[in-house]
Design an enzyme around this catalytic site. Structure first.
Site, short mmCIF file in Angstrom:
data_model
loop_
_atom_site.label_atom_id
_atom_site.label_comp_id
_atom_site.label_asym_id
_atom_site.label_seq_id
_atom_site.Cartn_x
_atom_site.Cartn_y
_atom_site.Cartn_z
N LYS A 73 38.78 85.62 0.31
CA LYS A 73 37.43 86.03 -0.25
C LYS A 73 37.23 87.51 0.33
O LYS A 73 37.63 87.88 1.47
CB LYS A 73 36.31 85.06 0.43
CG LYS A 73 35.30 85.29 -0.39
CD LYS A 73 35.41 84.39 -1.54
CE LYS A 73 34.27 84.38 -2.66
NZ LYS A 73 34.49 83.06 -3.47
N GLY A 116 19.85 78.75 -10.52
CA GLY A 116 20.74 80.05 -10.78
C GLY A 116 20.79 80.07 -12.28
O GLY A 116 20.87 79.17 -12.91
N GLY A 151 23.03 82.63 -13.39
CA GLY A 151 24.22 83.49 -13.55
C GLY A 151 25.27 83.16 -14.44
O GLY A 151 25.02 82.00 -15.40
N ASN A 152 26.54 83.55 -14.22
CA ASN A 152 27.62 83.03 -15.11
C ASN A 152 27.73 81.75 -15.18
O ASN A 152 28.27 81.02 -16.08
CB ASN A 152 28.74 83.90 -14.76
CG ASN A 152 29.66 84.01 -15.37
OD1 ASN A 152 29.60 84.31 -16.66
ND2 ASN A 152 30.91 83.95 -15.08
N1 GLU Z 1 34.67 83.43 -7.16
C1 GLU Z 1 35.17 82.35 -7.82
C2 GLU Z 1 35.25 81.13 -6.87
O1 GLU Z 1 34.32 81.21 -5.91
C3 GLU Z 1 36.37 82.67 -8.51
C4 GLU Z 1 37.46 83.20 -7.63
C5 GLU Z 1 38.96 83.58 -8.21
O2 GLU Z 1 38.64 83.54 -9.56
O3 GLU Z 1 40.00 83.84 -7.74
O4 GLU Z 1 35.65 80.16 -7.29
#
Ligand code: GLU
Length: 428
Positions: free
Chosen positions: A107, A219, A221-222
């Site tokens: 992350k 939320g 959002g997306n």
């Molecule tokens: N940010 C998204 C998650 O928490 C997607 C991560 C990704 O696609 O690598 O799962």
């Protein structure tokens, strides 16, 4: 609870410890998996529009890459900390494992508030982030993606910087790119749709027809938007949605008992998912303050905003009518709240399973980008459904056979897979 003082990495480690106990892992395996393998903590200087220079702090944490390249998003958030990023990186390791993707977990983040940054300032942040980690990321090393307050445009700036520095076109470096520029059809829908695919499977197990259910979402959002879209297609009624109000620095919930109109709400929503309160009132929505989304008399709750939202302070407010909680966000429930939810006998679809659709589609995007050959939307969504359904069934069967809470079952499957990969590689 003082939300600032909450440390998500402690929650992530507690959850891991519970799984490690259930799996009876030895000390060396615990030591390896309890903390990230690598961390990068750096500064990004930005020339602001007024001519001044400002220093931002950025992070990338690679929790584990035994099963494949580290994978996970980058968040832009004013309250980002190294511990938030560590927690989210660890959760990615379990998520890719439970979805059975050949990937690890990572992350990234930058402490910033994009609401207050111009497009040029945000572009510099993206390019600066890549410059700092370029030697340690890549299509076969660590593959970033969007997350809270980052978009396809951010991903494209990052890709462009990566390709400038390395001198090659490598669209598989990053996922969540715009369609036509290395992105995958279906990626923007994937997380929300994935959440609802798991809800659909849970409803089947509980013998409830989706058309007889109502749901409340945290939320807008997306994740939430596409979860609502598929839920409505399944025949369900979404009655409440909440979002953060930048001006008053608090959240609001918007309720319409006959069902919210997604398209209508989107016309009064800003690019960060903030719904205009006044206009919503004019359109006949009840505007309720704070945690109202969690108190609704619905069958399904979908927390799809941030971590640390269902706590020991509000878990008691969950209506006895609620049968399913599907965690669209990462880490929305604290371990204390989990105990309350367990006692209420609610079917929990934990984050690592419920929101795995995003990274699953990112994996498909990466495969397509590496081949430079792109699939039709139906093919992507069909493959997504297969992966999500089989991950759900594996976790739910394991939970039933061993009489476990769904989160514990998902953790045991995930941690066991990662521990085995580390063992097979000779790391432990
Ligand atoms: N940010 C998204 C998650 O928490 C997607 C991560 C990704 O696609 O690598 O799962």
């Amino acid at each position: 609870m003082n939300k600032q003082a909450y440390n998500p990495f402690e929650t992530a480690q507690k959850q891991f410890d519970q799984a490690a106990d259930l799996l009876d892992l030895n000390t060396v395996t615990r030591d390896l998996l309890r903390s990230p393998i690598r961390e990068f903590n750096f500064i990004i200087p930005v020339r602001m529009d007024d001519g001044s220079k400002k220093i931002f702090r950025g992070f990338r944490v690679q929790h584990n890459d035994a099963r494949g390249p580290a994978k996970g998003g980058i968040r832009f958030h004013p309250l980002e900390t190294i511990d938030t990023v560590r927690a989210l990186a660890m959760w990615m390791t379990w998520k890719t494992a439970v979805a059975d993707l050949p990937l690890g977990g990572g992350k990234g983040g930058v402490i910033c508030d994009p609401h207050n940054l111009s497009s040029s300032e945000q572009e510099q942040l993206c390019r600066g982030w890549v410059q700092q980690v370029v030697k340690n990321v890549g299509p076969h090393t660590d593959v970033p993606a969007p997350d809270v307050m980052t978009s396809a445009q951010h991903m494209l700036w990052m890709l462009d910087e990566y390709e400038k520095i390395t001198g090659e076109r490598k669209p598989g470096f990053i996922t969540g790119k715009p369609v036509g520029m290395g992105g995958s059809l279906g990626r923007k829908e994937a997380t929300g749709y994935g959440v609802m695919i798991t809800v659909r499977e849970a409803l089947k197990e509980l013998n409830i027809k989706p058309e007889n259910t109502r749901a409340s979402f945290q939320g807008f959002g997306n994740v939430s938007r596409y979860a609502i879209e598929l839920f409505q297609q399944m025949g369900g009624t979404a009655t409440c949605v909440s979002c953060w109000d930048q001006e008053s620095n608090q959240s609001n919930s918007f309720r319409k008992n006959e069902g919210i109109d997604l398209d209508e709400l989107l016309t009064i929503t800003d690019s960060f998912g903030g719904i205009n309160k006044l206009k919503a009132g004019e359109l006949g929505y009840e505007v309720l303050p704070g945690d109202a989304w969690i108190e609704q008399e619905v069958d399904i709750l979908v927390p799809a905003a941030m971590e640390n939202q269902i706590t020991s302070e509000n878990a008691d407010k969950i209506s006895d009518k609620v049968k399913i909680i599907a965690e669209g966000a990462n880490g929305p429930t604290t371990t204390e709240a989990d105990t309350i939810i367990k006692s209420k006998n609610i079917f929990m679809i934990p984050d690592l399973l419920a929101n795995a659709g995003g990274v699953t589609c990112s994996y498909f995007e990466q495969v397509q980008s590496n081949m430079n050959y792109y699939w039709e939307k139906d093919e992507v969504l069909g493959k997504l459904d297969l992966k999500m359904t089989s991950a759900f069934i594996a976790v739910s069967d394991f939970a039933k056979t061993n009489k476990l809470y769904m989160r514990d079952a998902a953790y045991i499957i995930a941690v066991d897979r990662v521990a085995q990969a580390c063992k097979d590689r000779g790391w432990i």
